[in-house]
Write a protein that holds these residues in place. Structure first.
Motif, mmCIF file in Angstrom:
data_model
loop_
_atom_site.group_PDB
_atom_site.id
_atom_site.type_symbol
_atom_site.label_atom_id
_atom_site.label_comp_id
_atom_site.label_asym_id
_atom_site.label_seq_id
_atom_site.Cartn_x
_atom_site.Cartn_y
_atom_site.Cartn_z
ATOM 1 N N TYR A 433 0.830 -1.205 0.000
ATOM 2 C CA TYR A 433 0.000 0.000 0.000
ATOM 3 C C TYR A 433 0.864 1.255 0.000
ATOM 4 C CZ TYR A 433 -4.399 -2.441 0.669
ATOM 5 O OH TYR A 433 -5.496 -3.217 0.476
ATOM 6 N N TYR A 434 1.930 1.214 0.784
ATOM 7 C CA TYR A 434 2.776 2.414 0.865
ATOM 8 C C TYR A 434 3.490 2.655 -0.464
ATOM 9 C CZ TYR A 434 1.965 1.236 5.731
ATOM 10 O OH TYR A 434 1.371 0.886 6.906
ATOM 11 N N ARG A 435 3.926 1.556 -1.075
ATOM 12 C CA ARG A 435 4.601 1.700 -2.370
ATOM 13 C C ARG A 435 3.633 2.241 -3.407
ATOM 14 N NH1 ARG A 435 7.890 -4.006 -2.312
ATOM 15 N NH2 ARG A 435 9.770 -3.220 -1.317
ATOM 16 N N GLU A 440 2.048 6.705 -6.784
ATOM 17 C CA GLU A 440 0.966 7.569 -7.264
ATOM 18 C C GLU A 440 1.308 9.045 -7.019
ATOM 19 O OE1 GLU A 440 -1.919 7.316 -8.915
ATOM 20 O OE2 GLU A 440 -1.461 5.207 -9.286
ATOM 21 N N ILE A 441 1.833 9.326 -5.837
ATOM 22 C CA ILE A 441 2.174 10.717 -5.510
ATOM 23 C C ILE A 441 3.283 11.216 -6.432
ATOM 24 C CG2 ILE A 441 3.167 12.219 -3.722
ATOM 25 C CD1 ILE A 441 1.693 10.391 -1.664
ATOM 26 N N HIS A 442 4.281 10.358 -6.670
ATOM 27 C CA HIS A 442 5.372 10.750 -7.582
ATOM 28 C C HIS A 442 4.816 11.044 -8.971
ATOM 29 C CE1 HIS A 442 8.779 10.463 -5.073
ATOM 30 N NE2 HIS A 442 8.651 9.177 -4.800
ATOM 31 N N ALA A 443 3.916 10.172 -9.450
ATOM 32 C CA ALA A 443 3.363 10.348 -10.792
ATOM 33 C C ALA A 443 2.578 11.653 -10.863
ATOM 34 C CB ALA A 443 2.460 9.169 -11.142
ATOM 35 N N ARG A 444 1.822 11.931 -9.810
ATOM 36 C CA ARG A 444 1.041 13.165 -9.805
ATOM 37 C C ARG A 444 1.929 14.399 -9.807
ATOM 38 N NH1 ARG A 444 -4.405 11.304 -7.037
ATOM 39 N NH2 ARG A 444 -4.128 9.412 -8.222
ATOM 40 N N ILE B 162 1.926 6.585 -25.137
ATOM 41 C CA ILE B 162 3.097 6.355 -24.287
ATOM 42 C C ILE B 162 2.814 5.107 -23.466
ATOM 43 C CG2 ILE B 162 4.584 7.323 -22.497
ATOM 44 C CD1 ILE B 162 3.347 10.062 -23.184
ATOM 45 N N GLY B 163 3.509 4.045 -23.752
ATOM 46 C CA GLY B 163 3.258 2.796 -23.041
ATOM 47 C C GLY B 163 3.885 2.802 -21.661
ATOM 48 N N GLU B 164 3.739 1.696 -20.958
ATOM 49 C CA GLU B 164 4.347 1.586 -19.639
ATOM 50 C C GLU B 164 5.813 1.220 -19.790
ATOM 51 O OE1 GLU B 164 3.009 -1.520 -16.898
ATOM 52 O OE2 GLU B 164 2.609 0.093 -15.471
ATOM 53 N N LYS B 165 6.663 2.054 -19.221
ATOM 54 C CA LYS B 165 8.102 1.789 -19.250
ATOM 55 C C LYS B 165 8.596 1.771 -17.819
ATOM 56 C CE LYS B 165 8.635 4.541 -23.424
ATOM 57 N NZ LYS B 165 8.120 5.887 -23.398
ATOM 58 N N ILE B 166 9.857 1.352 -17.648
ATOM 59 C CA ILE B 166 10.408 1.331 -16.287
ATOM 60 C C ILE B 166 10.358 2.736 -15.692
ATOM 61 C CG2 ILE B 166 12.545 1.009 -14.976
ATOM 62 C CD1 ILE B 166 12.393 -1.669 -15.913
ATOM 63 N N ALA B 167 10.599 3.736 -16.538
ATOM 64 C CA ALA B 167 10.677 5.107 -16.025
ATOM 65 C C ALA B 167 9.331 5.610 -15.497
ATOM 66 C CB ALA B 167 11.186 6.032 -17.127
ATOM 67 N N ASN B 168 8.227 5.172 -16.104
ATOM 68 C CA ASN B 168 6.942 5.678 -15.622
ATOM 69 C C ASN B 168 6.099 4.596 -14.952
ATOM 70 O OD1 ASN B 168 5.920 4.173 -17.722
ATOM 71 N ND2 ASN B 168 5.335 5.890 -18.996
ATOM 72 N N TRP B 169 6.715 3.463 -14.665
ATOM 73 C CA TRP B 169 5.984 2.364 -14.045
ATOM 74 C C TRP B 169 5.589 2.720 -12.615
ATOM 75 C CZ3 TRP B 169 7.400 -0.797 -9.808
ATOM 76 C CH2 TRP B 169 6.589 -1.913 -9.608
ATOM 77 N N LYS B 170 4.383 2.259 -12.239
ATOM 78 C CA LYS B 170 3.917 2.548 -10.886
ATOM 79 C C LYS B 170 3.549 1.244 -10.167
ATOM 80 C CE LYS B 170 0.612 5.408 -12.296
ATOM 81 N NZ LYS B 170 -0.474 6.374 -12.267
ATOM 82 N N TRP B 171 3.767 1.237 -8.864
ATOM 83 C CA TRP B 171 3.281 0.103 -8.063
ATOM 84 C C TRP B 171 1.765 0.108 -8.131
ATOM 85 C CZ3 TRP B 171 6.150 -3.708 -5.863
ATOM 86 C CH2 TRP B 171 7.517 -3.476 -5.726
ATOM 87 N N LYS B 172 1.201 -1.110 -8.260
ATOM 88 C CA LYS B 172 -0.252 -1.212 -8.413
ATOM 89 C C LYS B 172 -0.942 -1.262 -7.047
ATOM 90 C CE LYS B 172 0.227 -1.458 -12.852
ATOM 91 N NZ LYS B 172 1.593 -0.943 -12.810
#
Lengths: 529, 182
Positions: A433-435, A440-444, B162-172
């Motif tokens: 959950y923390y990850r 998400e925060i980084h992406a935003r 823009i597909g999913e790459k390591i640089a923009n990958w996010k934890w689900k």
């Protein structure tokens, strides 16, 4: 076997912590062995925190051992080298050791078995400036080997704070992992010399080497090396075995009593921390002119021969697994430890600078987690959190995607050690959950930055268009004004002769216009026909 | 009676002066609500909301003329933020405004004739080039607004996701089965 607290120094405690079974003795029975040269090396160009290195080798080129194949690109970046001599056969996207299971840019190297080195140049670090040494480390691809792979040269910048204490991290708190333990047992003198180089670069006064007291052999070996080398103000300190005592902030707290608060760096408090293996690599880079080409890796878990190997960067993990002799019921492989590691997407992925341990996993060693139950807010997680956070609240906010509040509760101080998940009676995968919340925060924040940039560019464009329109209008107005002025000026003093000339001009102009008109009509007729 | 009148008018005069001074001293340029709304919008300047850019859309929302669900690039997250900011109900996207995967404009450089029409269309100056010279998109500045696609006379601009790459990958978000205690 813990040793008694025979330190001369008062030690401190950090909040929380757990005592998972250490499972370290299996892999410390045999000495470090050199892994044989594999048939193929796949060397990722992004093995460090920051920007991917720019490939500088060509496909088909023969490279020598230690030759630069990835140039650091950007401030936070590090160099990548050919781990042995051979031919580069491809530079393309390949599966790497990353929790996403996505590919990244890699150079494939087929070794020729000759191990032919590039010319190596050993230096005496005392003859160089810290800035020059920093550059050498960057070009030698030296990154933190404790796990985060942060470029070491950046941690040696002196421009901001006076560093008084250099902490060398030999705690190695995570279960199963023994690569630092074995390195300290066998190559203590080189680690200590590396520490001396780091102290020189930081201009630090004292060096504190923290080792958990479940490694008595390593402590003895390091103490002997410090004594034999005659190093002053350098102390090997046995610290209590508590997970995660090897976290940088936790170890600094235990050794110096300094609590590094949220949003503050240890360097603000005059303390800088390096892993022991990083110090060893720094020594290899300066005293032998060798870039970071190999590292010590523990292969353990569900294998016949758990042991530590010195492995070339880029070696397929499968080769290492074969050396360990994975048992038939092995179902997956974990890179890192059982607390903070992640399952590898494939056993064919290459070993990178951050690979400290490979654990063959089976249902017997790591049984599938029991079913998850709702959070009962028992706050056992808060009792063990080494960052003194409130994990149950952070879980709540992450679960309901209230990222702002998660941040307000210092989500980013979480070191993802997994102590909370370990003790959770409801078996909630808290760290996941923390990850999730962090990324998400980084992406935003990233999106917000892009939006702000786009807004500025759009505003500039609008301004420019407005300005151009204004300039055009001004020019037109000026021309009209000039024409009018000319008309006014010319209206009065026309003599009879001038008037006649004017009239003649006008008639010839009319004639030209007529001609032009008829030509156009003619052309029109032509086309219609 | 007279003294009371004098005192009251003196107070009124002083307070009036203070208010008048404050009105000049703390004067805010423009509508602060517009800026707040504009801050939430993704700044693609794509015009999918039917307004000629993010700022005009923000102005329309602030004036109560436009709905908050007209911005596909902002996604549902954007609607949620606007709803929170304005204290109104969340409103899902209508059928005519559906968010798409984030993409980048890519110019096929062998087809480009250098007409500069796309350069003029780009709201964030993300296309480099000159008349009769090949154009190219500055990928890091492109907002994926698609405004350059229509003006191109030779159809050499395409939108690439823009597909999913390591640089923009996010934890689900963690997904697992839960059991209730019995």
């Amino acid at each position: 076997m813990p040793v008694g607290n025979d330190n001369m120094r008062k030690l401190y405690h950090f909040h929380g912590g757990i005592h998972p079974p250490s499972n370290k003795t299996q892999s410390t029975r045999a000495t470090i062995a050199r892994a044989p040269l594999p048939a193929k090396l796949v060397i990722p160009l992004h093995q460090h925190a920051g920007e991917t290195a720019k490939p500088v080798a060509r496909v088909g080129e023969r490279v020598l051992k230690g030759q630069l194949i990835g140039m650091p690109d950007g401030i936070v970046s590090s160099a990548v080298h050919a781990s042995t001599s051979g031919t580069i056969t491809a530079i393309d996207m390949q599966l790497i050791a990353h929790p996403s299971g996505l590919p990244n840019l890699c150079a494939t190297l087929i070794p020729d078995g000759e191990e032919e080195w590039v010319p190596r140049k050993a230096i005496d670090y005392r003859d160089h400036s810290p800035a020059g040494l920093q550059h050498l480390l960057r070009m030698a691809g030296v990154v933190g080997l404790g796990g985060a792979a942060f470029p070491s040269d950046l941690k040696l910048s002196l421009d901001r704070h006076k560093i008084t204490t250099l902490v060398l991290n030999g705690a190695e708190c995570e279960p199963y992992i023994t690569c630092d333990d074995m390195l300290m047992r066998e190559r203590a003198a080189e680690i200590v010399q590396g520490a001396e180089m780091l102290r020189f670069m930081l201009d630090a006064e004292e060096v504190l080497i923290g080792i958990e007291d479940n490694k008595p052999e390593a402590i003895a070996s390091m103490r002997a090396a410090v004594a034999a080398g005659g190093h002053r103000r350098m102390e090997v300190i046995a610290v209590p075995t508590v997970y995660p005592g090897g976290g940088a902030k936790q170890l600094i707290r235990v050794l110096t009593g300094i609590e590094v608060a949220a949003g503050v760096r240890s360097t603000d408090k005059g303390v800088q921390c390096f892993n022991v293996a990083t110090a060893y690599t720094v020594h290899r880079a300066f005293a032998h002119g060798e870039p970071l080409l190999s590292r010590i890796v523990t292969i353990t878990g569900n294998v016949l021969h758990p042991r530590n190997y010195e492995v070339l960067i880029g070696t397929p993990i499968a080769e290492l697994v074969a050396l360990g002799g994975a048992l038939p019921d092995t179902d997956s492989y974990i890179m890192g430890g059982p607390m903070m590691g992640f399952p590898l997407p494939s056993v064919q992925v290459p070993l990178v600078k951050a690979t400290n341990c490979i654990i063959a996993s089976s249902k017997k060693i790591f049984p599938p987690p029991p079913p998850v139950m709702p959070c009962i807010r028992c706050t056992r997680c808060a009792d063990v959190c080494p960052a003194d956070l409130q994990p149950q609240d952070l879980f709540w906010f992450a679960q309901s995607r209230e990222f702002g509040r998660a941040q307000a509760f210092n989500l980013f101080d979480c070191i993802e050690c997994g102590a909370c998940s370990y003790v959770c009676p409801s078996h909630i995968p808290l760290v996941q959950y923390y990850r999730f919340a962090k990324s998400e925060i980084h992406a935003r924040e990233h999106d917000k930055q892009l939006a702000d940039k786009a807004r500025v560019r759009h505003d500039y464009r609008e301004q420019r268009i407005e300005r151009e329109k204004q300039e055009k209008a001004d020019k037109l107005a000026a021309r009209e004004k000039a024409a009018q002025a000319a008309r006014l000026a010319g209206a009065q003093p026309l003599t009879a002769q001038q008037q006649a000339e004017q009239a003649e001009l006008e008639t010839s102009r009319a004639h030209i216009r007529e001609l032009a008109q008829s030509a156009v009509e003619h052309a029109d007729e032509g086309t219609t026909k | 009676m007279l003294s009371a009148l004098l005192v009251m008018s003196a107070i009124a005069a002083v307070l009036g002066a203070v208010l008048g001074f404050a009105a000049i001293k703390f004067h805010t340029e423009g509508n602060p609500l517009v800026d707040k709304i504009d801050d939430v919008l993704p700044q693609t300047q794509c015009g999918q909301c039917s307004y000629p850019g993010c700022k005009p859309y923000a102005t329309a929302i602030a004036a109560g003329e436009a709905d908050i669900n007209r911005c596909p690039p902002g996604g549902e997250e954007g609607i949620r933020k606007l709803a929170e900011l304005l204290g109104v109900e969340f409103k899902p996207f209508g059928e005519d405004a559906v968010p798409k995967a984030k993409s980048l404009a890519v110019i096929d450089e062998s087809t480009c004739i250098g007409c500069t029409l796309c350069i003029q269309a780009c709201p964030v100056d993300a296309i480099a080039g000159a008349a009769k010279q090949m154009h190219t998109v500055i990928a890091s500045e492109c907002t994926g607004c698609e405004l350059c696609v229509a003006p191109c006379p030779v159809d050499c601009i395409s939108m690439q996701v823009i597909g999913e790459k390591i640089a923009n990958w996010k934890w689900k978000y963690p997904v697992y089965a839960m059991t209730a205690t019995t």
